[in-house]
Design a protein around this motif. Structure first.
Motif: not given
Length: 116
Positions: A3-21
């Motif tokens: 679950l921790a690795w899933i949270f980390l993957a979500l953190a990365v993906a959402i960061e990329v969305v934020g920076l793209t926006v």
């Protein structure tokens, strides 16, 4: 731990969305672009905080930041038509290699912890 690795993957993906926006908002995306950017980046930190409960903070941060850099670079190439210089390509390869090595070291430590 999974679950921790899933949270980390979500953190990365959402960061990329934020920076793209962020890029889109800075090019005339209006106030809602900035709202999405701030919420995305804040949510990314929330998921990163959840990940470091089980993954060491140094490893989680290195993977979060390195993966984010690599992915946002790919977004800038494919979405915003940025052309990478040779130096940028070498840096990107080095970053990805570092992420792989850090991740391999974390997995090795986890296996040793489980055996003890």
């Amino acid at each position: 731990m999974r679950l921790a690795w899933i949270f980390l993957a979500l953190a990365v993906a959402i960061e990329v969305v934020g920076l793209t926006v962020m890029k889109a908002a800075s090019s005339g995306g209006g106030i809602w672009g900035y709202v999405v950017m701030y919420v995305s980046i804040a949510l990314s930190y929330v998921f990163l905080a959840k990940a470091v409960k089980k993954i060491s903070v140094g490893v989680a941060y290195a993977i979060w930041e390195g993966s984010g850099i690599a992915l946002i670079t790919l977004v800038s190439v494919f979405v915003f038509n940025h052309v990478l210089s040779t130096q940028e390509m070498i840096g990107l390869v080095m970053a990805v290699t570092g992420i792989i090595l850090v991740n391999a070291g974390e997995m090795h430590e986890s296996e040793n912890d489980e055996r003890a």
